[in-house]
Structures are given as structure tokens and as C-alpha cells.
Write a protein that holds these residues in place. Structure first.
Motif, PDB file in Angstrom:
ATOM      1  N   LEU A   1     -41.501  -4.940  98.803  1.00  0.00           N
ATOM      2  CA  LEU A   1     -41.115  -6.025  97.910  1.00  0.00           C
ATOM      3  C   LEU A   1     -40.365  -5.413  96.724  1.00  0.00           C
ATOM      4  CD1 LEU A   1     -41.231  -8.991  97.124  1.00  0.00           C
ATOM      5  CD2 LEU A   1     -43.473  -8.579  96.096  1.00  0.00           C
ATOM      6  N   TRP A   2     -39.039  -5.400  96.827  1.00  0.00           N
ATOM      7  CA  TRP A   2     -38.223  -4.747  95.794  1.00  0.00           C
ATOM      8  C   TRP A   2     -38.145  -5.641  94.563  1.00  0.00           C
ATOM      9  CZ3 TRP A   2     -37.800   0.072  96.944  1.00  0.00           C
ATOM     10  CH2 TRP A   2     -37.769   0.456  98.283  1.00  0.00           C
ATOM     11  N   LYS A   3     -38.680  -5.152  93.457  1.00  0.00           N
ATOM     12  CA  LYS A   3     -38.742  -5.952  92.226  1.00  0.00           C
ATOM     13  C   LYS A   3     -37.347  -6.354  91.732  1.00  0.00           C
ATOM     14  CE  LYS A   3     -41.196  -7.588  88.766  1.00  0.00           C
ATOM     15  NZ  LYS A   3     -42.186  -8.642  89.016  1.00  0.00           N
ATOM     16  N   ASN A   4     -36.395  -5.411  91.821  1.00  0.00           N
ATOM     17  CA  ASN A   4     -35.029  -5.715  91.366  1.00  0.00           C
ATOM     18  C   ASN A   4     -34.072  -5.924  92.534  1.00  0.00           C
ATOM     19  OD1 ASN A   4     -35.885  -5.301  88.722  1.00  0.00           O
ATOM     20  ND2 ASN A   4     -35.362  -3.138  88.753  1.00  0.00           N
ATOM     21  N   GLY A   5     -34.615  -6.068  93.716  1.00  0.00           N
ATOM     22  CA  GLY A   5     -33.758  -6.213  94.887  1.00  0.00           C
ATOM     23  C   GLY A   5     -32.918  -4.970  95.106  1.00  0.00           C
ATOM     24  N   TYR A   6     -31.769  -5.160  95.720  1.00  0.00           N
ATOM     25  CA  TYR A   6     -30.801  -4.069  95.898  1.00  0.00           C
ATOM     26  C   TYR A   6     -30.032  -3.972  94.583  1.00  0.00           C
ATOM     27  CZ  TYR A   6     -26.749  -1.668  98.053  1.00  0.00           C
ATOM     28  OH  TYR A   6     -25.725  -0.793  98.378  1.00  0.00           O
ATOM     29  N   TYR A   7     -29.307  -5.024  94.257  1.00  0.00           N
ATOM     30  CA  TYR A   7     -28.770  -5.280  92.916  1.00  0.00           C
ATOM     31  C   TYR A   7     -28.061  -6.610  92.999  1.00  0.00           C
ATOM     32  CZ  TYR A   7     -23.934  -3.947  94.336  1.00  0.00           C
ATOM     33  OH  TYR A   7     -22.690  -3.881  94.935  1.00  0.00           O
ATOM     34  N   ASP A   8     -27.848  -7.232  91.856  1.00  0.00           N
ATOM     35  CA  ASP A   8     -27.059  -8.465  91.829  1.00  0.00           C
ATOM     36  C   ASP A   8     -25.636  -8.074  91.468  1.00  0.00           C
ATOM     37  OD1 ASP A   8     -28.941 -10.883  92.138  1.00  0.00           O
ATOM     38  OD2 ASP A   8     -30.006  -9.575  90.750  1.00  0.00           O
ATOM     39  N   GLN A   9     -24.709  -8.502  92.328  1.00  0.00           N
ATOM     40  CA  GLN A   9     -23.299  -8.179  92.101  1.00  0.00           C
ATOM     41  C   GLN A   9     -22.717  -9.254  91.194  1.00  0.00           C
ATOM     42  OE1 GLN A   9     -20.692  -8.603  95.494  1.00  0.00           O
ATOM     43  NE2 GLN A   9     -19.652  -6.686  95.055  1.00  0.00           N
ATOM     44  N   VAL A  10     -22.338  -8.858  89.985  1.00  0.00           N
ATOM     45  CA  VAL A  10     -21.794  -9.807  89.013  1.00  0.00           C
ATOM     46  C   VAL A  10     -20.400  -9.333  88.614  1.00  0.00           C
ATOM     47  CG1 VAL A  10     -24.052 -10.578  88.168  1.00  0.00           C
ATOM     48  CG2 VAL A  10     -22.977  -8.571  87.130  1.00  0.00           C
ATOM     49  N   ARG A  11     -19.792 -10.041  87.674  1.00  0.00           N
ATOM     50  CA  ARG A  11     -18.444  -9.654  87.248  1.00  0.00           C
ATOM     51  C   ARG A  11     -18.419  -9.250  85.780  1.00  0.00           C
ATOM     52  NH1 ARG A  11     -14.343 -11.246  91.024  1.00  0.00           N
ATOM     53  NH2 ARG A  11     -15.014 -12.925  92.405  1.00  0.00           N
ATOM     54  N   ASN A  12     -17.602  -8.254  85.487  1.00  0.00           N
ATOM     55  CA  ASN A  12     -17.317  -7.930  84.086  1.00  0.00           C
ATOM     56  C   ASN A  12     -16.313  -8.947  83.557  1.00  0.00           C
ATOM     57  OD1 ASN A  12     -18.909  -5.546  84.274  1.00  0.00           O
ATOM     58  ND2 ASN A  12     -17.212  -4.522  85.313  1.00  0.00           N
ATOM     59  N   ASP A  13     -15.962  -8.843  82.272  1.00  0.00           N
ATOM     60  CA  ASP A  13     -15.083  -9.866  81.690  1.00  0.00           C
ATOM     61  C   ASP A  13     -13.677  -9.876  82.290  1.00  0.00           C
ATOM     62  OD1 ASP A  13     -14.138  -7.571  80.535  1.00  0.00           O
ATOM     63  OD2 ASP A  13     -14.516  -8.160  78.464  1.00  0.00           O
ATOM     64  N   ASP A  14     -13.265  -8.770  82.941  1.00  0.00           N
ATOM     65  CA  ASP A  14     -11.937  -8.752  83.577  1.00  0.00           C
ATOM     66  C   ASP A  14     -12.033  -9.036  85.076  1.00  0.00           C
ATOM     67  OD1 ASP A  14     -13.181  -6.475  84.410  1.00  0.00           O
ATOM     68  OD2 ASP A  14     -11.506  -5.113  83.969  1.00  0.00           O
ATOM     69  N   GLN A  15     -13.183  -9.584  85.508  1.00  0.00           N
ATOM     70  CA  GLN A  15     -13.452  -9.937  86.907  1.00  0.00           C
ATOM     71  C   GLN A  15     -13.764  -8.750  87.815  1.00  0.00           C
ATOM     72  OE1 GLN A  15     -11.516 -12.993  88.985  1.00  0.00           O
ATOM     73  NE2 GLN A  15     -11.408 -14.366  87.249  1.00  0.00           N
ATOM     74  N   THR A  16     -13.695  -7.506  87.298  1.00  0.00           N
ATOM     75  CA  THR A  16     -14.122  -6.375  88.123  1.00  0.00           C
ATOM     76  C   THR A  16     -15.636  -6.449  88.295  1.00  0.00           C
ATOM     77  OG1 THR A  16     -14.272  -4.991  86.157  1.00  0.00           O
ATOM     78  CG2 THR A  16     -12.224  -4.838  87.448  1.00  0.00           C
ATOM     79  N   MET A  17     -16.160  -5.573  89.158  1.00  0.00           N
ATOM     80  CA  MET A  17     -17.556  -5.688  89.552  1.00  0.00           C
ATOM     81  C   MET A  17     -18.527  -5.122  88.529  1.00  0.00           C
ATOM     82  SD  MET A  17     -19.319  -4.157  92.967  1.00  0.00           S
ATOM     83  CE  MET A  17     -20.496  -2.953  92.360  1.00  0.00           C
ATOM     84  N   GLY A  18     -19.560  -5.903  88.245  1.00  0.00           N
ATOM     85  CA  GLY A  18     -20.664  -5.420  87.422  1.00  0.00           C
ATOM     86  C   GLY A  18     -21.927  -5.327  88.263  1.00  0.00           C
TER      87      GLY A  18
END
Length: 548
Positions: free
Chosen positions: A65-82
Motif C-alpha cells: 500500500l504505497w502511501k504516496n503512490g508512484y507519483y502524481d504527474q502534474v504541470r509546472n506553470d509553463d506546462q512542462t511536467m511536475g
């Protein structure tokens, strides 16, 4: 320690599948809401657990049971990956009443098993292990925080939790006859069994193993002295551990150790079986390596209306439903990127993990040529990319971000974030073409193409993984000819690129726009040919039949 209904199933076990099997995997893609997976290995394990339930098999799953999962893929302010590591809380998991004690790096660590009951998502019971409980100190609690933690000692600790903690949970449930290790992450399980039963032969009677990748990164290796200090070998002495694994050097290779301690093993496509045998049979004491081709769960993945249209041979409904599903995908494109895609335009999707060998950017090898394709007024093509790079792989993240930057303000080109089960399903339903570009023969299976085919997306792929068992060029898919693997990677990439562009421009685009009847025929052939063989019910049956 509470006695949780000992090995509970909500159905009467089918006598064909009577043997008690405990299936160990680092990740499971069961449902969008349960974020404990990173990619194909998880999607595959999830489909296996669903089919085991559908077939009423006597199996349970053991995972983390991964507490933080793998990771959440979000965007930085210029739309690149966070990259966001966000704590997850699941109200649908129940306390199994089982907590076990293991030793990690000379410290006691308590492992609690939460259970995902079959009634929630239609899987066999899944016991998910967590160390994030008050009984542990801070370091102990963090072991189960991140799937595929980049810190080597954390990774080793995670394997001990899965292998030894998982085995002790199985013991608390009354034990199993067969222990199936899906990939080598749970290898400490073998030493726990050796400890318990006393000989390597007794371990072999009970353990089977699936290897998933010819990639070095997927065949984990660590310093054997570090493993020994961390408690990887349970209470098996260092000399005995060397003896039973045949590892006398500095490092221990998980895959090779598993192959020496299992009764039987398998690759995950017929081609991957051959590749695995050529990789490992040169070593002594390796068990037989069979091949059981991966598959995905039709009930979960296939659109009902598409299936109905196919079964009734209703081309009009098929075409209409495909357009509807494209619209649904394009709403996500509009939401994420501000671009309005059109359902009457040929749509090509590349979506999978951004591992280097999968060549996410092969289409952009000649950028001018790519830009001219997306800039066409006649016979236009829309391209969508999605996928999660390993968050600590700077090269893969850079590739993702380069694609994002090239896509700025270009109408027919979108890069999406959040490639998990829900988006994966939308992409497969909305794609006309499902593009797969691995360097052959490094894709062990590539199951996303199966679920794409179930939903009327036509595979356009290198002949790797499962594809040779399915694809007939121009009849149910489009196949890039096999490149000369004796040449350098750069020359192979060049050859694959030219063949790919030739098929795209001279076969796929004209067929889509000028021969709708042929397009529909290829789509229907693809949907028919993918079933029932690439439905995971067949795979779950074969594991009982050939392995257990």
C-alpha cells in the motif's frame, strides 16, 4: 493476531483452480482510485486479479500500500511536467487484523496488512502491506511511502517487506501451496521459505516466477554484502545464501536467483520466452523458462457498445461509437491544452512509460517532416502523447518536456499528463491508431496494444512483444518491418523511422481518408483477433495449467 476468515473468497472455488496460490507483485493497476501502480507490470497484475476472480480461482494477491503512490504527474506553470508526491487515504480498504514483525537492517519493523475485498472492484482478495503505522519509527514508516524509491537501501527494504512480510501474512492466513513471484522484487520470499522448509528443493516445489523484461533496470542487482547486512536473507546464513543462489561475486542478480530457486518460470510473450531463454539458459541450475503471453481483462477494458456493434456486425454503430469516444478524449485534450481536436481527423496516440528503449520521440526524428504532417490542410493527422517517465530519470523527463515545448500553439499535437488507468482507457477508446515504437526485442509484452484493439484502435507497431502472435500487416494492424539488430542503435532507429513514416504517409493516411470500408474491416479484424486469446481469462487459466 486476529484470524481474518482465513483465506476468504466470496464464491465457491472452481475445482479446476483449487490449488492455493499467493501472488506477489510490487504494483497492481486495479482501479483509477487505487494509485499503487506505475505502468504495464501493474496493469497486467490488475487484470490477472480480476480474471482470477471471474474464474473463481483459489488465489490471493500480496502487494504494498504505497502511501504516496508512484507519483502524481502534474504541470509546472509553463506546462512542462511536475512531480507531486501526495499522501493517499483509502476508505475502501479494511484492516485484515494481521500485523507481522520482520527485521530490516537489524531493526524490528511491523507490517500491517490492509485488505481490498473482492466486492469492491471484482478482484480476488488483495492484501496490501504498510509500515506506515504508529508501531514503527520514522524510518520504518517511510519504507512503504514511494513505489520504486530511488534510494537503494529503501528499495531493498521494500523487497523485504513484500517478500518476508507478505509471506508471514500468507502464513497467518493458513499458508499457500504455490507462491508466484511476478518479477523479482519479492525475492526475500525465497529465503523465508528456505528458512521454513530447510532445503532449496522444498523452496522449488512451492515457488514459480515470472520475468517481465530483458531490460537491465528491470532485472535488479545489488551488492550482496549490503543485502546481507539489511536482512534480505532472513535468518539464512550468508554462506548458505551464496550457496543456494550460486552467487559468489560482489552482486546478487534477483532474476537469476529467482530462476535458480523456482520450480518453473515464464516470459510474458512467446518472443520474450525465447529472449529470456537465450539470456538466462547459459547459467547453471536455471529452471525451465516457459512462455505465457500477457493479456488484459476484457470485462474491465472493452467498451460495451463497441463489442455489441462488432457482435451484430453493425458498421454504422461501430463508426458512430468510435466518433463519440474520440469526442470524449478530445474534451480532455481541450481541458489540458486548450486545443480543439476534430473527430473526423485521423488520430494517432503514443502512450506508455517514457523508458528510453520505447523511443517516445522517434516520430520527431525529422522535425520538419513531422511539422509538415500536422500542418496539412488536406488529410490532416492529430497526434497525442501521454505517459509517465520515472520521476528520477532526467533523460526521460527531458524527452517529455521537449515534446511539450514543441506542442505549444500547434493545433494538431497534444501532450497529456496523468497517464493512469482512466486516461489510458480514454486514449485507447479515442485513438484511431495506437503507435508502439520499442527497440526490438526489448519490449517483453506491450499489453496496451491489446486493450487498444478491444476498443477499435488499430495497432501500428514494431514487431515485438505480443505483436508477432497477433499482427497481420494491412489486415488487422500495421507492422513496421524488423530492423537489422546487428547495426548500431542509431542506424536501427533510422531504419525504423523511415519504415514507420512510409507506412504512415503511404498506407495509413490514404486508407483512413479514401477507403473507409477497408479501414472498418481492419478495425473489426483487430477487435475479433484480439479476443479471446488476449483476454486475461486465458492467461489466468494458463498459469494454473502450466505453472501451478
Amino acid at each position: 493476531m486476529a484470524n481474518y476468515d482465513r483465506w476468504y473468497h466470496p464464491y465457491e472455488i472452481n475445482e479446476k483452480y483449487n490449488k492455493r496460490v499467493a501472488y506477489f507483485c510490487m504494483e497492481y493497476g486495479i482501479h483509477q482510485a487505487l494509485k499503487i501502480y506505475s505502468g504495464g507490470l501493474g496493469f497486467l497484475a490488475g487484470s490477472h486479479m480480476r480474471s482470477a476472480y471471474d474464474l473463481r480461482q483459489n488465489m490471493i494477491g500480496i502487494g504494498i500500500l504505497w502511501k504516496n503512490g508512484y507519483y502524481d504527474q502534474v504541470r509546472n506553470d509553463d506546462q512542462t511536467m511536475g512531480v507531486l508526491f501526495q499522501k493517499k487515504f483509502y476508505t475502501f480498504l479494511e484492516d485484515s487484523g494481521i500485523t507481522v514483525r520482520i527485521i530490516v537492517n537489524n531493526h524490528p519493523v511491523f507490517v500491517k496488512a490492509m485488505v481490498l475485498k473482492p466486492e469492491v472492484f471484482g478482484t480476488v482478495p488483495l492484501y496490501l502491506l504498510t509500515t506506515d503505522i504508529p508501531e514503527n519509527d520514522h524510518l520504518g514508516r517511510t519504507i512503504t511511502h514511494r513505489l520504486y524509491d530511488p534510494e537503494p537501501m529503501a528499495r531493498i527494504a521494500q523487497s523485504i517487506v513484500l517478500g518476508v512480510g507478505g509471506a508471514k501474512v500468507v502464513d497467518a492466513l493458513g499458508g499457500a501451496e504455490t507462491y508466484h513471484m511476478n518479477e523479482g522484487h519479492a525475492l526475500p520470499l525465497a529465503f523465508h521459505l528456505y528458512d521454513k522448509f530447510g532445503t532449496a528443493n522444498e523452496v522449488r516445489k512451492r515457488m514459480v516466477f515470472t520475468t517481465h523484461t530483458p531490460e537491465k533496470a528491470g532485472n535488479e542487482e545489488h551488492d550482496i554484502n549490503l543485502l546481507n547486512r539489511m536482512g534480505f536473507f532472513s535468518s539464512v546464513s550468508f554462506d548458505e545464501a551464496r550457496e543456494i543462489t550460486g552467487m559468489y561475486g560482489q552482486t546478487l542478480n534477483y532474476t537469476l536467483a529467482a530462476l535458480r530457486l523456482s520450480k518453473v518460470a515464464n516470459g510474458v510473450s512467446q518472443l520474450h520466452g525465447e529472449v529470456s531463454r537465450s539470456m538466462w539458459y547459459g547459467n547453471d541450475r536455471v529452471c525451465e523458462i516457459k512462455a505465457i503471453t500477457n493479456a488484459q481483462n476484457k470485462l474491465f477494458w472493452m467498451d460495451d457498445v463497441m463489442e455489441q456493434a462488432l457482435n451484430h456486425n453493425n458498421d454504422e454503430l461501430l463508426t458512430h461509437r468510435k466518433a463519440e469516444m474520440k469526442e470524449q478524449l478530445f474534451e480532455i485534450v481541450a481541458d489540458q491544452t486548450g486545443k480543439i481536436f476534430r473527430p473526423d481527423v485521423l488520430t494517432v496516440v503514443w502512450a506508455r512509460r517514457f523508458a528510453a528503449y520505447k523511443r517516445a520521440d522517434l516520430l520527431l526524428r525529422d522535425l520538419e517532416r513531422f511539422l509538415s504532417i500536422i500542418g496539412r490542410k488536406e488529410q490532416p493527422v492529430q497526434f497525442i502523447w501521454a505517459g509517465k517517465p520515472y520521476p528520477f530519470d532526467t533523460g526521460a523527463v527531458k524527452t517529455f518536456n521537449d515534446l511539450v515545448r514543441i506542442s505549444y500553439r500547434r493545433e494538431n499535437f497534444a501532450v497529456l499528463t496523468g497517464y493512469e488507468i482512466a486516461l489510458s482507457k480514454k486514449l485507447k477508446c479515442g485513438a484511431d491508431i495506437w503507435l508502439n515504437t520499442p527497440r526490438r526485442p526489448r519490449e517483453a509484452s506491450g499489453t496496451s496494444g491489446m486493450t487498444a484493439a478491444m476498443n477499435g484502435a488499430i495497432n501500428f507497431s514494431v514487431r515485438d512483444g505480443w505483436l508477432p502472435e497477433f499482427a497481420r500487416h494491412g489486415e488487422n494492424s500495421f507492422v513496421i518491418p524488423v530492423a537489422d539488430t546487428s547495426r548500431s542503435e542509431n542506424l536501427q532507429d533510422e531504419e525504423d523511422y523511415h519504415n514507420m513514416m512510409h507506412i504512415l504517409e503511404d498506407e495509413i493516411v490514404p486508407t483512413y481518408y479514401h477507403d473507409k470500408q477497408r479501414w472498418t474491416t481492419i478495425m473489426k479484424n483487430s477487435m475479433r483477433d484480439v479476443l479471446p486469446h488476449f483476454n486475461s481469462d486465458r492467461m489466468a487459466h494458463e498459469y494454473y495449467d502450466k505453472m501451478y
